[in-house]
Scaffold this motif. Structure first.
Motif, PDB file in Angstrom:
ATOM      1  N   ASN A 271     -10.015   4.617   4.093  1.00  0.00           N
ATOM      2  CA  ASN A 271     -10.478   4.609   2.981  1.00  0.00           C
ATOM      3  C   ASN A 271      -9.999   3.164   2.123  1.00  0.00           C
ATOM      4  O   ASN A 271      -9.397   2.413   2.713  1.00  0.00           O
ATOM      5  N   SER A 272     -10.568   3.053   0.682  1.00  0.00           N
ATOM      6  CA  SER A 272     -10.385   1.940   0.339  1.00  0.00           C
ATOM      7  C   SER A 272     -10.133   2.021  -1.287  1.00  0.00           C
ATOM      8  O   SER A 272     -10.319   3.383  -1.621  1.00  0.00           O
ATOM      9  N   ALA A 273      -9.875   0.922  -1.792  1.00  0.00           N
ATOM     10  CA  ALA A 273      -9.598   1.167  -3.427  1.00  0.00           C
ATOM     11  C   ALA A 273      -9.707  -0.055  -4.174  1.00  0.00           C
ATOM     12  O   ALA A 273      -9.596  -0.903  -3.385  1.00  0.00           O
ATOM     13  N   PRO A 274     -10.245  -0.094  -5.503  1.00  0.00           N
ATOM     14  CA  PRO A 274     -10.284  -1.402  -5.979  1.00  0.00           C
ATOM     15  C   PRO A 274      -9.199  -2.313  -5.989  1.00  0.00           C
ATOM     16  O   PRO A 274      -7.970  -1.594  -6.368  1.00  0.00           O
ATOM     17  N   LEU A 275      -9.293  -3.710  -5.578  1.00  0.00           N
ATOM     18  CA  LEU A 275      -7.776  -4.354  -5.239  1.00  0.00           C
ATOM     19  C   LEU A 275      -7.341  -4.812  -6.683  1.00  0.00           C
ATOM     20  O   LEU A 275      -7.932  -5.662  -7.364  1.00  0.00           O
ATOM     21  N   LYS A 276      -6.306  -4.121  -7.184  1.00  0.00           N
ATOM     22  CA  LYS A 276      -5.633  -4.410  -8.594  1.00  0.00           C
ATOM     23  C   LYS A 276      -4.346  -5.219  -8.524  1.00  0.00           C
ATOM     24  O   LYS A 276      -3.859  -5.592  -9.595  1.00  0.00           O
ATOM     25  N   GLY A 277      -3.824  -5.690  -7.318  1.00  0.00           N
ATOM     26  CA  GLY A 277      -2.748  -6.324  -7.112  1.00  0.00           C
ATOM     27  C   GLY A 277      -2.171  -6.838  -5.577  1.00  0.00           C
ATOM     28  O   GLY A 277      -2.443  -6.115  -4.701  1.00  0.00           O
ATOM     29  N   ILE A 278      -2.145  -8.092  -5.701  1.00  0.00           N
ATOM     30  CA  ILE A 278      -1.698  -8.439  -4.301  1.00  0.00           C
ATOM     31  C   ILE A 278      -0.080  -9.192  -4.613  1.00  0.00           C
ATOM     32  O   ILE A 278       0.224  -9.821  -5.573  1.00  0.00           O
ATOM     33  N   PHE A 279       0.716  -8.631  -3.486  1.00  0.00           N
ATOM     34  CA  PHE A 279       2.344  -8.806  -3.816  1.00  0.00           C
ATOM     35  C   PHE A 279       2.913  -9.593  -2.590  1.00  0.00           C
ATOM     36  O   PHE A 279       2.583  -9.173  -1.301  1.00  0.00           O
ATOM     37  N   PHE A 280       3.232 -10.623  -2.847  1.00  0.00           N
ATOM     38  CA  PHE A 280       4.167 -11.408  -1.849  1.00  0.00           C
ATOM     39  C   PHE A 280       5.689 -10.849  -1.732  1.00  0.00           C
ATOM     40  O   PHE A 280       6.342 -11.137  -2.614  1.00  0.00           O
ATOM     41  N   LEU A 281       5.972 -10.583  -0.475  1.00  0.00           N
ATOM     42  CA  LEU A 281       6.991  -9.754  -0.591  1.00  0.00           C
ATOM     43  C   LEU A 281       8.490 -10.482  -0.178  1.00  0.00           C
ATOM     44  O   LEU A 281       8.268 -11.459   0.280  1.00  0.00           O
ATOM     45  N   ASN A 282       9.580  -9.979  -1.061  1.00  0.00           N
ATOM     46  CA  ASN A 282      10.843 -10.706  -0.883  1.00  0.00           C
ATOM     47  C   ASN A 282      11.882  -9.791  -0.899  1.00  0.00           C
ATOM     48  O   ASN A 282      12.045  -9.086  -1.969  1.00  0.00           O
ATOM     49  N   GLN A 283      12.732  -9.451   0.350  1.00  0.00           N
ATOM     50  CA  GLN A 283      13.588  -8.715   0.136  1.00  0.00           C
ATOM     51  C   GLN A 283      14.981  -9.172  -0.489  1.00  0.00           C
ATOM     52  O   GLN A 283      15.184 -10.255  -0.430  1.00  0.00           O
ATOM     53  N   SER A 284      15.388  -8.484  -1.496  1.00  0.00           N
ATOM     54  CA  SER A 284      16.360  -8.910  -2.360  1.00  0.00           C
ATOM     55  C   SER A 284      17.460  -7.743  -2.763  1.00  0.00           C
ATOM     56  O   SER A 284      17.221  -6.582  -2.247  1.00  0.00           O
ATOM     57  N   ARG A 285      18.310  -8.168  -3.420  1.00  0.00           N
ATOM     58  CA  ARG A 285      19.412  -6.969  -3.913  1.00  0.00           C
ATOM     59  C   ARG A 285      18.942  -6.583  -5.470  1.00  0.00           C
ATOM     60  O   ARG A 285      19.653  -5.786  -6.106  1.00  0.00           O
TER      61      ARG A 285
END
Length: 350
Positions: A271-285
């Motif tokens: 499936n697919s969905a309208p792209l509403k956000g791209i997130f660049f991952l950062n593991q953090s506290r």
């Protein structure tokens, strides 16, 4: 010879038109592209790995790619392959007229002597009559692979990559089943990335979910936390994939598409969905989402997570334009998160 508007038919007739008719083809659909798989060896229910099951469909679609598997390697010794456009062991890519030739080889594996498929090269030469002037002077020979080189896989593709005939040695592996690639390449991304480039699409090192008809794509390389964030979203969202995502432009805008190239989380979706956000991952506290506004910075970050196949100049040009469009049209964020799950309600609020 058919030219102009009907030239695609000439290529398809040459590469696909004489496919064996005694085997039942199978169809798989990904990001709006239907892949028709034919084979000289019958395809069973367990020929391909279970990850492909959600993507299997009954028949062709409006955009269909034809792939035929053969299990003998033609003897190309002495034949000019056309212009060499890519070389990085174990791959060489040539372009001869309207035909792309992918060749996978090694120099240290003992193989039986190569055999010839009668008449194959005559048909390829016929299609290649439209070579650009001067191409013959740049032609290469398979012998340039190096002393003792053995060809393991050979693929002939039409210029639009919509028709492919793939030759390889390993019929026993095919009969053994549970294959992890429809193309029998090490990964289907090698060819699909090029097919997508012609359709304003690409692969990212990313996980993705569909949440209330919103597509969220989480970009990052190994150990960035793609599977972690997708797993945390799973109770409230549909998992599309945890390791590779397709982003493709459609008339109504960009969409996030699931793929079968999963990581630790085996759950996948076509499936697919309208792209509403791209997130660049950062593991953090801490858990927070920071919008990005600098388009150049976004493009750099997108390029760092772009899946790069056998890269050629035309592919790069397409990708640079596409990354610029994504950066201009899709909201992008830095996402800081821990493993508590506290990031989930913040994502739901977007």
């Amino acid at each position: 010879m058919i030219t102009g508007k009907d030239s695609r038919l000439s290529v398809r007739t040459t590469i696909v038109g004489d496919f064996l008719s005694h085997t039942r083809p199978r169809y798989f659909r990904i990001a709006g592209i239907t892949i028709r798989i034919g084979s000289a060896i019958p395809i069973r229910g367990d020929t391909f790995a279970s990850k492909f099951k959600p993507f299997e469909v009954e028949g062709p679609g409006s955009d269909t790619v034809f792939i035929e598997h053969r299990f003998i390697i033609p003897n190309l010794n002495g034949h000019k392959m056309g212009r060499e456009i890519y070389r990085k062991a174990p791959w060489v890519v040539y372009k001869k007229g309207r035909i792309w030739i992918y060749l996978n080889y090694s120099c240290d594996t003992i193989r039986s002597s190569l055999q010839i498929v009668r008449g194959m090269w005559h048909r390829i030469r016929h299609v290649g009559q439209g070579n650009r002037r001067g191409e013959e002077s740049k032609a290469c020979y398979p012998s340039k692979l190096g002393k003792g080189a053995h060809i393991h896989l050979l693929a002939f593709c039409s210029s639009g990559q919509e028709s492919l005939r793939i030759f390889n040695h390993d019929r026993d592996q095919f009969r053994g089943g549970n294959l992890g690639s429809l193309t029998l390449f090490p990964t289907d991304q090698i060819l699909l990335a090029r097919i997508l480039a012609q359709r304003q699409g690409c692969f990212f090192h990313a996980g993705g979910v569909a949440l209330e008809n919103k597509g969220f794509v989480f970009l990052g390389h190994s150990e960035a936390g793609k599977t972690t964030i997708v797993t945390m979203m799973k109770p409230i969202a549909e998992v599309l994939c945890d390791d590779r995502m397709i982003v493709r432009r459609w008339q109504e805008g960009f969409r996030a598409h699931g793929t079968w190239s999963h990581g630790d989380l085996e759950e996948v979706s076509p499936n697919s969905a309208p792209l509403k956000g791209i997130f660049f991952l950062n593991q953090s506290r801490e858990n927070r989402i920071v919008p990005l506004a600098d388009r150049n910075e976004i493009v750099r970050k997108l390029l760092a997570c772009l899946v790069k196949p056998l890269v050629t100049s035309d592919w790069w040009e397409s990708m640079l334009d596409l990354m610029d469009d994504i950066a201009s049209e899709v909201p992008c964020f830095e996402l800081y998160f821990d493993k508590s799950g506290a990031i989930v309600p913040l994502l739901r609020e977007l």
